[in-house]
Design an enzyme around this catalytic site. Structure first.
Site, mmCIF file in Angstrom:
data_model
loop_
_atom_site.group_PDB
_atom_site.id
_atom_site.type_symbol
_atom_site.label_atom_id
_atom_site.label_comp_id
_atom_site.label_asym_id
_atom_site.label_seq_id
_atom_site.Cartn_x
_atom_site.Cartn_y
_atom_site.Cartn_z
ATOM 1 C CB SER A 176 -5.533 -0.552 -0.958
ATOM 2 O OG SER A 176 -4.678 -0.451 0.167
ATOM 3 C CE LYS B 39 -3.896 3.708 -5.147
ATOM 4 N NZ LYS B 39 -4.102 2.487 -4.247
ATOM 5 C CB SER C 227 -3.207 2.749 -0.202
ATOM 6 O OG SER C 227 -3.440 1.434 -1.516
#
Lengths: 483, 480, 95
Positions: A174, A75, A150
């Site tokens: 997330s 990420k 997210s």
């Protein structure tokens, strides 16, 4: 190759069926082929091939870990030395991190091959990946739907078989929410289990990095490499890390599952509820015992979270000031101009909204009414969990109130967007570990089952997920066009 | 000032002491002074994305040491908070400090002013990180930022508003300065900014209970300036009030060149620091065990040592004060006393007199003294056993300062041994009396002062090596 | 609890956050909506409840006082917007 588990890939690499370079090339090709999903912010092709070559050497010399040579992706919230680390923001569009996050360092050490950096909501603030400066990620199951956020890039990339597994971070859901919406497995570990060093902070007392993969077994393998004490992170917990794979064989006879009635109320859509109920029946078949429980303060998780997280983020994001790194406005007239324009031009609307909210909640005259009040509510919520987890082994429920919503559907209404995290946020406030497990489909879109455990019981959660995946195949389903 | 009697000054000081740790409070970067800009600013000090603070154990130990030395409460549980404001020398946009729960609370320190002792309350002392520096040299109309100092540990010591004059404020500041150096927690170097203070100053009509509005004078880095800055600020406030004006609460800067304070408007605006507990750091717990461990390591503190010097060595207040003002000087004195076995008073006089003067002249610290305790003891021993006179001793001391020889070596080499042979002295006395008939006449007619002339002549003739007591005795006899 | 456009501008300045004039209204609306959500909290009695700042009741770990970081200025300043003679440059700081 892209449908194989980590163990299968590792054995293929060892038997010489394929090399890590070949495996890496195959995934790089898939990433290119499915660029329209917009999962990646950066693809680090050359570095990946170099790492794959080294991994092949390591495997040949017998000096390898299960993850050696396995293509993974990070990420873009994790700092990667010498590689652009954007956190999904224009603010860091030019930021080449001068160091590695501890998680990155650990995965590099075991010889995992990083394919690139994954798209995400700007500074991890969002539940749909629509706040990313780099554009929305598309859900492979239905490309006009959001992948969640997210860690939307991570979940979508795994679902689309663009990476074997990926890292994510979870501040209010997330990891779990995008995992649920994309039909993959995700683990939000106990706060302090995975180092936060080098992971760009959104809300420090809630942020936690964790693994995302297709199966619980792959998740366990990735978790093994990510977890552990880090002296560079004051909130990191100095406790031995159990062998997560070894814990995957335990049967579930007598397991007590708590079902909070607050999780099955009005907000939950009927087709999601039906999937969750079916999944729980599956557990009962395996010998688990179900018990209804109540956690009256859960309803306050959203307001408490939207005070605490913005308050922390308002300070965490002050360092983005255009002085030492990152975006700087053209021709600043004076200091104030430098700050307000650099920040004003480079932060997106959701980030600004939260900075404003947090600044307000901490400002003179409002601190007690908002910030302190929210901290007290946080304790009440945490006590609710403590009490419940003294009565049952784990808590189960939905991850999200509905399946993936349409792109653009909720962007106009931030509050409605916030409510999509209603079942995940409380867990971060308490700091507990929780998982999202693929549990079926509603109208062709994946549904996730949430399993919440006591502190540092990741091994138990992974086993609970693994046992379910022995009797179901939801986690192995591929979205159409990505088989 | 004719009006000064009507007004009472109220002063509270916030003293910032840089703690003498090797590394920074939250990072492993060095704290050494004077490095090239930004070469001692690591990722944590620069506030780069993703990095995290970890607290330095030594900084905590030092704060606890200070707290114990001022008999303060040591918080069993203290918390770091973020103080939010934007400034280019503050890389994260917040300073990590302590707000609601400081590590040290409620202590006190006794100061001596004009012969009386006054107890000054210390409200709290808290740990925080220092900021960097803005350099105002012209870079095409821009300022340069050096973040080497960012993250240096500071202990901010906040007094009660209990000082009533600039003089008391200086005495308090000196006392803190002496104490932190005694404890070895701060080098006390004011030029380098290791020890600096903010003064909160207000005035009120004498007899009034309520405090006047205060102004805060920022960043004063010398004792002299503290006194001047406060006196100027007091004058300014009185003049303002007497002319019908009102003191506004504000931050002011002391300009030592113009010798005045002026308003710092730039720091005034939007003073809402939004303190909240730093989520990157956990509460600091201090156990009783940790406290007693540190307590056992505490050195004898200045006030106690001064008292002991007066009693044990029979020193006067002044000498005891000078000697105990620095731990190293006091140690030096005690070594000399022990090694020379001379009278403590003699040792004290020599150390506070010739030695300190020579050190001051050469701008040296006692730890850098060219004459060590052993050598000084050797010299004092020779004064004590009458080998040399006090006057000759000064000469020997000077030679010792310039060489590494012992007193005995110098005395032997230069032939400075005192002459006690009365035959030799008598011959000289006879010669002097014969050569100066007029002075003899004067002396005999009652002018006692002339006696000193004869002593001087004899000593001169004998190059100072005669025992003065012997010379006096013999002259008196001869001149009868 | 609702906010005014002026409140929002004041907060934005405190946060040194430039916001477009045309967006002030929508921020005002959004923030007021969030505050509305928060009124739920005031309905719960929290007297005597200890505020919780961290998920776990742990104490701060202490680091040994050692210099572990070496000069890395060149790398750090390679990503800086404007530097000269090893210094970060900013518009003039007025004391």
């Amino acid at each position: 190759m892209h449908n194989k588990s980590i163990k299968e890939l590792a054995s293929g690499l060892r038997s010489g069926e394929f090399s890590s370079v070949e495996l890496t090339q195959a995934f790089l090709a898939r990433i290119k082929q499915h660029q329209s999903l917009n999962c990646f912010i950066s693809v680090t092709e050359d570095l990946a091939l170099q790492a794959a070559k080294l991994a092949d050497h390591r495997i040949a010399t017998g000096n390898a870990d299960l993850l050696t040579g396995i293509p993974i992706a990070q990420k873009d919230i994790f700092c990667t030395q010498g590689i652009k680390t954007t956190c999904g923001s224009k603010m860091l569009d030019n930021f080449i991190a001068p160091y590695n996050a501890t998680v990155v360092e650990k995965l590099n050490d075991v010889g995992a091959v990083m394919l690139g950096k994954l798209n995400m909501d700007e500074f991890a603030m969002g539940s749909s990946n629509e706040t990313s400066y780099y554009g929305v990620v598309r859900n492979p199951w239905q490309t006009d739907s959001v992948p969640g956020g997210s860690s939307g890039g991570s979940a979508a990339a795994i679902a689309a078989r663009l990476s074997v597994c990926a890292t994510g971070t979870d501040t209010g859901g997330s990891i779990r929410q995008p995992a649920a919406l994309c039909g993959i497995t995700g683990l939000k570990p106990t706060y302090g289990r995975v180092s936060r060093y080098g992971m760009i902070a959104y809300a420090s007392s809630l942020d936690q990095g964790g693994p995302m993969a297709r199966s619980a077994e792959d998740t366990a393998i990735l978790m093994q490499a990510m977890a552990g004490f880090d002296p560079k992170d004051s909130s990191s917990v100095d406790m031995p890390v159990p062998d997560y794979q070894a814990g995957l064989g335990v049967d579930l006879k007598g397991l007590t599952i708590g079902l909070p009635k607050e999780f099955f109320g009005d907000g939950l859509s009927g087709n999601v509820a039906a999937v969750i109920e079916k999944a729980i029946q599956e557990y009962q078949k395996m010998g688990a015992v179900v018990k209804e429980v109540s956690m009256p303060n859960l309803k306050l998780a959203i307001p408490a979270y939207y005070v605490i997280a913005p308050a922390e983020c308002s300070a965490n994001l002050s360092r983005f000031d255009g002085v030492r790194f990152g975006y700087r406005c053209e021709n600043p007239q004076d200091l104030t101009d430098l700050y307000t324009r650099s920040r004003g031009e480079a932060f997106g609307k959701e980030v600004k909204r939260r900075i404003l909210m947090g600044t307000y909640a901490l400002s003179a005259g409002y601190y007690d009414a908002y910030y302190i009040k929210a901290q007290k509510i946080r304790r009440l919520i945490s006590e609710d969990f403590k009490k419940t987890l003294a009565e049952v082994d784990v808590i189960m429920g939905p991850v999200t109130p509905s399946t993936a919503f349409g792109i653009g559907e909720k962007m106009g209404n931030p509050i409605e967007m916030y409510l999509s995290d209603i079942y995940t946020i409380a867990i971060n406030l308490a700091g507990l570990p929780a998982m999202s497990i693929p549990a079926g489909f509603a109208e062709g879109k994946p549904v996730g089952l949430q399993v919440i455990g006591n502190y540092f019981t990741e091994d138990r959660l992974l086993n609970i997920a693994h046992q379910y995946q022995q009797v179901t195949d939801w986690h192995q389903r591929s979205p159409k066009g990505f088989e | 000032m004719e009006t000064s009697q009507e007004w009472e000054t109220v002063i509270g000081l916030e003293i910032h002491t840089q703690l003498a740790t090797k590394s920074k409070i939250f990072s492993g970067a060095a704290t050494a002074y004077g490095a090239e800009p930004n070469t001692q600013a690591c990722a944590v000090d620069l506030g780069l994305p993703g990095v995290l603070p970890v607290l330095n154990e030594q900084a905590v130990t030092m704060a606890v040491k200070f707290g114990l030395a001022i008999e303060a409460e040591i918080a069993p549980y203290s918390v770091f908070a973020r103080k939010n404001y934007f400034y280019p020398d503050l890389p994260k946009g917040y300073q990590i400090s302590q707000f609601e729960l400081p590590i040290v609370g409620n202590g006190h320190l006794d100061i001596d002013v004009d012969g009386t002792t006054k107890r000054i309350g210390i409200t709290r002392a808290h740990l925080e990180e220092d900021a960097g520096k803005s350099l105002h040299e012209n870079f095409h109309g821009m300022s340069g930022i050096d973040l080497n100092r960012a993250g240096t540990p500071l202990l901010e010591i906040v007094s009660e508003p209990e000082m009533r004059s600039a003089k008391e404020a200086v005495a308090y500041m000196r006392k803190i300065h002496e104490l932190v150096r005694y404890l070895g927690i701060c080098d006390g170097n004011m030029q380098e900014g290791s020890f600096r203070c903010d003064a909160n100053v207000s005035v009120r009509p004498l007899g009034q209970q309520q405090f006047g509005t205060r102004a805060e004078i920022k960043n004063i880095n010398s004792f002299k300036f503290v006194e001047k800055a406060i006196n100027h600020e007091v004058e300014r406030q009185i003049e303002l009030i007497e002319n019908g004006g009102k003191v506004v609460q504000e931050t002011r800067l002391y300009d030592s060149v113009k010798d005045e304070t002026r308003s710092m408007r730039s720091k005034e605006e939007a003073n809402d620091y939004r303190y909240f507990p730093d989520p990157d750091l956990l509460p600091v717990f201090i156990s009783e065990e940790f406290k007693s461990q540190i307590k056992a390591q505490l050195p004898e503190l200045p006030n106690a040592r001064k008292q002991r010097f007066r009693e044990q060595y029979q020193l006067d207040d002044e000498n005891a004060g000078i000697l105990t003002a620095s731990r190293q000087l006091a140690d030096y004195f005690e070594f000399v006393v022990n090694e020379s076995a001379c009278e403590a008073k003699l040792c004290a006089n020599w150390i506070t007199g010739d030695l300190v003067a020579a050190l001051n002249k050469a701008d040296l610290d006692i730890t850098e003294s060219p004459v060590n305790t052993q050598r000084l003891a050797g010299l004092l021993l020779r004064i004590n056993d009458n080998t040399i006179s006090g006057k000759i001793a000064k000469q020997v001391f000077e030679l010792m300062w310039q060489s590494s020889s012992t007193a005995d070596e110098i005395i032997a080499e230069k032939g400075l041994k005192q002459i006690t042979d009365s035959g030799a002295i008598e011959t000289i006395i006879d010669k002097i009396i014969a050569d100066n008939p007029d002075q003899v006449e004067q002396y005999l007619s009652g002018k006692d002062k002339v006696f000193a002339f004869f002593v001087g002549q004899v000593m001169k003739e004998m190059q100072g090596k005669a025992n003065p007591a012997e010379v006096n005795k013999m002259l008196k006899a001869k001149l009868k | 609890m609702t906010l005014t456009a002026d409140d929002v501008k004041k907060i934005a300045y405190l946060a040194r956050l430039g916001i477009d004039q045309q967006d002030v209204e929508s921020y005002t609306k959004d923030l007021s909506g969030m505050l509305e959500l928060m009124t739920q909290m005031s309905e719960t009695n929290t007297d005597g409840v200890l505020p919780m700042a961290h998920p776990m009741d742990q104490s701060q770990r202490l680091r040994v006082d050692e210099v572990t970081e070496q000069d890395n200025r060149n790398n750090f300043q390679a990503i800086a917007p404007q530097v000269e003679e090893g210094l970060y440059l900013v518009p003039k700081v007025i004391e």
